[in-house]
Design a protein around this motif. Structure first.
Motif, short mmCIF file in Angstrom:
data_model
loop_
_atom_site.label_atom_id
_atom_site.label_comp_id
_atom_site.label_asym_id
_atom_site.label_seq_id
_atom_site.Cartn_x
_atom_site.Cartn_y
_atom_site.Cartn_z
N UNK A 24 70.50 -26.71 44.80
CA UNK A 24 71.18 -27.68 45.65
C UNK A 24 72.58 -27.96 45.13
N UNK A 25 73.50 -28.14 46.04
CA UNK A 25 74.86 -28.53 45.68
C UNK A 25 75.33 -29.57 46.67
N UNK A 26 76.39 -30.26 46.33
CA UNK A 26 76.93 -31.27 47.22
C UNK A 26 76.54 -32.67 46.80
N UNK A 27 75.31 -32.82 46.38
CA UNK A 27 74.83 -34.08 45.84
C UNK A 27 73.51 -33.81 45.15
N UNK A 28 73.05 -34.73 44.38
CA UNK A 28 71.74 -34.59 43.76
C UNK A 28 70.65 -34.71 44.81
N UNK A 29 69.55 -33.97 44.61
CA UNK A 29 68.44 -34.10 45.54
C UNK A 29 67.24 -34.77 44.90
N UNK A 30 67.50 -35.49 43.81
CA UNK A 30 66.39 -36.12 43.10
C UNK A 30 65.64 -37.13 43.97
N UNK A 51 56.90 -31.06 47.76
CA UNK A 51 56.89 -31.76 46.48
C UNK A 51 57.56 -33.10 46.65
N UNK A 52 56.86 -34.10 46.17
CA UNK A 52 57.32 -35.48 46.25
C UNK A 52 58.44 -35.69 45.23
N UNK A 53 59.20 -36.75 45.42
CA UNK A 53 60.24 -37.07 44.46
C UNK A 53 59.66 -37.25 43.06
N UNK A 54 58.43 -37.69 42.98
CA UNK A 54 57.79 -37.90 41.69
C UNK A 54 57.08 -36.69 41.14
N UNK A 55 57.09 -35.59 41.90
CA UNK A 55 56.52 -34.35 41.40
C UNK A 55 55.16 -33.99 41.97
N UNK A 72 63.26 -29.39 39.16
CA UNK A 72 63.99 -29.84 37.98
C UNK A 72 65.16 -30.66 38.51
N UNK A 73 64.98 -31.95 38.59
CA UNK A 73 66.00 -32.80 39.20
C UNK A 73 67.30 -32.80 38.38
N UNK A 74 67.18 -32.63 37.09
CA UNK A 74 68.38 -32.62 36.25
C UNK A 74 69.28 -31.44 36.56
N UNK A 75 68.66 -30.35 37.00
CA UNK A 75 69.42 -29.13 37.32
C UNK A 75 69.58 -28.94 38.82
#
Length: 118
Positions: A24-30, A51-55, A72-75
């Protein structure tokens, strides 16, 4: 607006494994619910899993026990690990943000092709 790009598709033999990535680019998708979809030739697009935001994850029956979705929300990456591939898994695979957990897709990637030979 988030932009999604899939990679990792290819031609493999039945029984092999593949790992698809969704960047993903443009913004975080966490904060997004995310999913993998696929569309086989001549068939409608179908949900592979979400997959839920919590995994937490949920899968279509055909994917249970063989496919695993992770993020991997960090990446800003999401993955689809596919094991024990079958010829019927041949399809274009798409990642997407979803309107809720296991909900309809909102933003699509461009897709990556997976071909499984017998």
């Amino acid at each position: 607006q988030v932009h999604l790009v899939e990679s990792g598709g290819g031609l493999v033999q039945a029984g092999a494994s593949l790992r698809l990535s969704c960047a993903a680019s443009g913004r975080t998708f966490s904060g997004d619910f995310l999913g993998w979809f696929r569309q086989a030739p001549g068939k409608e697009r179908e949900l592979v899993g979400s997959i839920h935001t919590g995994g937490q994850t949920v899968y279509a029956d055909f994917a249970k026990g063989r496919f695993t979705i992770s993020r991997d929300n960090a990446k800003n990456l999401m993955y689809l690990q596919m094991n024990s591939l079958k010829p019927e898994d041949t399809a274009d695979y798409y990642c997407a943000t979803q309107a809720g957990y296991n909900g309809p897709a909102v933003i699509w990637g461009q897709g990556t092709q997976v071909v499984v030979s017998s």
